[in-house]
Write a protein that holds these residues in place. Structure first.
Motif, PDB file in Angstrom:
ATOM      1  N   ARG A 148       0.840  -1.204   0.000  1.00 28.76           N
ATOM      2  CA  ARG A 148       0.000   0.000   0.000  1.00 28.76           C
ATOM      3  C   ARG A 148       0.867   1.243   0.000  1.00 28.76           C
ATOM      4  NH1 ARG A 148      -4.996   1.583   0.047  1.00 28.76           N
ATOM      5  NH2 ARG A 148      -5.650  -0.588   0.115  1.00 28.76           N
ATOM      6  N   VAL A 150       0.525   5.623   0.568  1.00 30.31           N
ATOM      7  CA  VAL A 150      -0.352   6.690   1.052  1.00 30.31           C
ATOM      8  C   VAL A 150       0.118   7.995   0.417  1.00 30.31           C
ATOM      9  CG1 VAL A 150      -1.148   8.001   3.063  1.00 30.31           C
ATOM     10  CG2 VAL A 150      -0.848   5.527   3.242  1.00 30.31           C
ATOM     11  N   THR A 173      -3.961   4.830  -0.875  1.00 28.33           N
ATOM     12  CA  THR A 173      -4.836   5.609   0.008  1.00 28.33           C
ATOM     13  C   THR A 173      -4.459   7.065  -0.181  1.00 28.33           C
ATOM     14  OG1 THR A 173      -5.080   3.848   1.632  1.00 28.33           O
ATOM     15  CG2 THR A 173      -5.449   6.095   2.413  1.00 28.33           C
ATOM     16  N   LEU A 175      -4.941  10.811   1.181  1.00 34.77           N
ATOM     17  CA  LEU A 175      -5.435  11.636   2.288  1.00 34.77           C
ATOM     18  C   LEU A 175      -5.571  13.089   1.841  1.00 34.77           C
ATOM     19  CD1 LEU A 175      -3.390  10.498   5.436  1.00 34.77           C
ATOM     20  CD2 LEU A 175      -5.318   9.380   4.306  1.00 34.77           C
ATOM     21  N   THR A 199     -12.587   6.818  -7.186  1.00 31.47           N
ATOM     22  CA  THR A 199     -12.927   5.764  -6.216  1.00 31.47           C
ATOM     23  C   THR A 199     -13.634   4.586  -6.891  1.00 31.47           C
ATOM     24  OG1 THR A 199     -14.929   6.985  -5.634  1.00 31.47           O
ATOM     25  CG2 THR A 199     -13.039   7.284  -4.196  1.00 31.47           C
ATOM     26  N   ASP A 205      -8.508   4.616  -2.485  1.00 31.21           N
ATOM     27  CA  ASP A 205      -9.121   4.775  -1.165  1.00 31.21           C
ATOM     28  C   ASP A 205      -8.972   6.251  -0.768  1.00 31.21           C
ATOM     29  OD1 ASP A 205      -9.911   4.522   1.508  1.00 31.21           O
ATOM     30  OD2 ASP A 205      -7.896   3.886   2.129  1.00 31.21           O
ATOM     31  N   GLN A 207      -9.641   9.473   1.283  1.00 31.04           N
ATOM     32  CA  GLN A 207     -10.112   9.834   2.626  1.00 31.04           C
ATOM     33  C   GLN A 207     -10.110  11.357   2.742  1.00 31.04           C
ATOM     34  OE1 GLN A 207      -8.739   7.568   5.876  1.00 31.04           O
ATOM     35  NE2 GLN A 207      -8.494   5.690   4.701  1.00 31.04           N
ATOM     36  N   THR A 210      -9.152  14.460   6.120  1.00 29.40           N
ATOM     37  CA  THR A 210      -8.209  13.622   6.881  1.00 29.40           C
ATOM     38  C   THR A 210      -6.810  14.221   6.798  1.00 29.40           C
ATOM     39  OG1 THR A 210      -9.530  11.716   6.246  1.00 29.40           O
ATOM     40  CG2 THR A 210      -7.361  11.249   7.162  1.00 29.40           C
ATOM     41  N   THR A 228      -3.151   9.198  11.319  1.00 26.26           N
ATOM     42  CA  THR A 228      -3.858  10.433  10.969  1.00 26.26           C
ATOM     43  C   THR A 228      -4.200  11.189  12.260  1.00 26.26           C
ATOM     44  OG1 THR A 228      -6.042   9.450  11.131  1.00 26.26           O
ATOM     45  CG2 THR A 228      -4.924   9.262   9.004  1.00 26.26           C
ATOM     46  N   ILE A 234      -2.518   3.477   9.201  1.00 25.79           N
ATOM     47  CA  ILE A 234      -2.559   2.845   7.870  1.00 25.79           C
ATOM     48  C   ILE A 234      -1.172   2.273   7.573  1.00 25.79           C
ATOM     49  CG2 ILE A 234      -3.020   3.180   5.405  1.00 25.79           C
ATOM     50  CD1 ILE A 234      -4.649   5.715   6.231  1.00 25.79           C
ATOM     51  N   CYS A 236       1.768   1.001   5.354  1.00 25.90           N
ATOM     52  CA  CYS A 236       2.156   1.344   3.982  1.00 25.90           C
ATOM     53  C   CYS A 236       3.675   1.256   3.845  1.00 25.90           C
ATOM     54  CB  CYS A 236       1.695   2.756   3.624  1.00 25.90           C
ATOM     55  SG  CYS A 236       2.340   4.013   4.734  1.00 25.90           S
TER      56      CYS A 236
END
Ligand code: FAD
Length: 452
Positions: A148, A150, A173, A175, A199, A205, A207, A210, A228, A234, A236
């Motif tokens: 993953r 971020v 992901t 943010l 999405t 993902d 968010q 955030t 967060t 999360i 990653c």
């Protein structure tokens, strides 16, 4: 100053602004020109960086000029890093301990990714995306595969990074501090459209609302997770920092050169020091000559500044006048263009008209003056519009009714594409109690721009 054959123009930065300047100076002068960069030996298109990672291009495919172009045009290239500048002696000092004298100096040093002092922001596996070196680092950071990533910060570079990672099947992901994607720039319905696209179609993902609190290292010293501000963890193996860019001017901060966010310039791109100029992403206007933002970090403005300054340096002193604001980008598959001023929320005395296709990713967001109906700007997603025409309509202060009546002229999509002007105008008529009828496309009108 007008560059004579004995003069030496030195340009720090081989991006679009520095290279455009060098090319245009060479057209009008046989002075000595040197371009310095510590990023890559030859100029490449920064906007194409993503396609290298995605496997569509190699670095050399992003280089607009053959390697012998520079020698043929007597433009010297120096691959080195300028550590400091002695403005009094007109001398640059390099990382390699060498130095160079100049008669005129042009600072075209670009930007760097923002970092806001997040704990863990310098850990291995955490990076921005701006330079070719960042791209190489991304290859290195993902070479063994990741479970993953971020991405921090929802803007144009963030979404490009998301697309790049997605093409290698790495889950992303994203943010975003605001309540909508690129929420400080895009009007809400268009931000929502991009959110749906990324999405549902690309399984990003996303968010919203955030904020990053901290980036944590694992036992190997590399990034292993983020937390967060609301306490979520999360896991990653890569963190992309894409919360905007700022001028790359740290090495100039303790000099006599006047700076703020960027290097302060006037309309002639002159800095506070004689014979020193700044162009491109790093230049900040004390007061913008045409009332646009003082700092504009986009490709075409760097190009325009390079060309404008070249005229001044070769004897025809020319002020920078970029005209109406425009920009374009791509959000995964959706093309975006903007002409004139469109803000995330309507300003005082502004009305908006919004049309969106019920099932496709197509939308238009028009802004006009509530009282006079003067057309102020448009954002278009998925429908390509003619830049020259909108530029003209903005300059001529045409009304929203005129723009809608002639919308078919502005549509750049091939005729075989579905065209939606009828539906768009119908909706405007029913919302505004008007009876505008869209005119047929007229090539005469499109090419004879003076004809109303
Ligand atoms: C991933 C990405 C995608 C983008 N996509 C778009 C887009 O679609 N549309 C758009 O309009 N804009 C886009 N941009 C922004 C656009 O690329 C920039 O506005 C533009 O490239 C800036 O050009 P520049 O010539 O001012 O500076 P740069 O291209 O940054 O060039 C400056 C050069 O100077 C070098 N340099 C700096 N300091 C020194 C020093 N001390 N010594 C030696 N060398 C030095 C740097 O290493 C760099 O090579 C994108 C940017 C990125 C990162």
């Amino acid at each position: 100053m007008s560059a004579g054959s004995n003069d030496h123009i030195v340009i720090i930065g081989n991006g679009i602004s520095g290279v455009t300047l060098a090319r245009f100076v060479r057209k009008n002068s046989d002075c000595k020109i040197t371009i310095i960069s510590s990023e890559t030996e030859y100029f490449f298109s920064r906007t194409a960086l993503m396609y290298i990672y995605m496997g569509h291009m190699r670095l050399k495919d992003t280089q607009p000029y053959e390697n012998d172009f520079w020698e043929k045009n007597k433009i010297d290239l120096k691959f080195d890093h300028v550590t400091d500048i002695n403005f009094e002696n007109k001398q640059l000092n390099f990382e390699t301990s060498s130095s160079m004298k100049y008669d005129s100096l042009v600072l075209a040093v670009g930007s760097k990714p923002n970092k806001f002092g997040w704990p863990g922001q310098d850990l291995p596996g955490v990076q921005g995306l701006y330079s070719y070196k960042d791209l190489e680092l991304l290859e290195e950071n993902t070479k063994n595969g990741i479970n993953r990533s971020v991405i921090i910060g929802g803007g144009l570079i963030g979404i490009e990074l998301a697309e790049m990672l997605h093409t290698r099947n790495y889950p992303v992901t994203f943010l975003v501090r605001e309540g909508a994607f690129w929420g400080g720039v895009l009007p809400e319905p268009q931000a929502k459209m991009i959110e749906r696209h990324m999405t549902t179609d690309y399984h990003i993902d996303l968010q919203l609302n955030t904020e990053l609190a901290e980036i944590h290292a694992g036992s190997n010293g590399r990034v292993s997770k983020i937390t967060t501000k609301s306490g979520e963890k999360i896991d990653c193996q890569l963190v992309g920092l894409t919360a905007g860019v700022s001028p790359n001017i740290d090495f100039l901060k303790n000099t006599s050169l006047k700076t703020d966010k960027g290097i302060l310039v006037n309309e002639y791109l002159e800095t506070s020091i004689k014979d020193v100029y700044a162009i491109g992403d790093c230049a900040e206007f004390k007061e913008h000559p045409t009332g646009r933002r003082n700092l504009e970090q986009v490709w075409y403005t760097g190009k325009m500044m390079g060309e404008t300054l070249a005229y001044t340096l070769t004897g025809a002193k020319t002020a920078y006048k970029p005209g109406n604001w425009f920009n374009s980008a791509k959000f995964f598959d959706i093309e975006y263009q903007t002409y004139g001023w469109v803000f995330a929320k309507p300003q005082e005395n502004e009305s908006v008209f919004y049309w969106e296709h019920p099932t496709k990713y197509l939308s238009l967001y028009f802004v006009f003056n509530t009282k006079t109906h003067e057309f102020k700007g448009i954002n278009t997603f998925g429908i390509r519009l003619r830049h020259e025409l909108f530029d003209r309509w903005l300059t001529d202060k045409m009304s929203i009714e005129y723009v809608l009546e002639h919308l078919k002229d502005a549509n750049f999509d091939p005729e075989l594409y579905s065209q939606y002007e009828k539906q768009i105008v119908q909706q405007f008529n029913s919302e505004n109690n008007t009876s505008i009828k869209p005119k047929k496309k007229s090539w005469k009108r499109i090419f004879n721009l003076s004809q109303k």
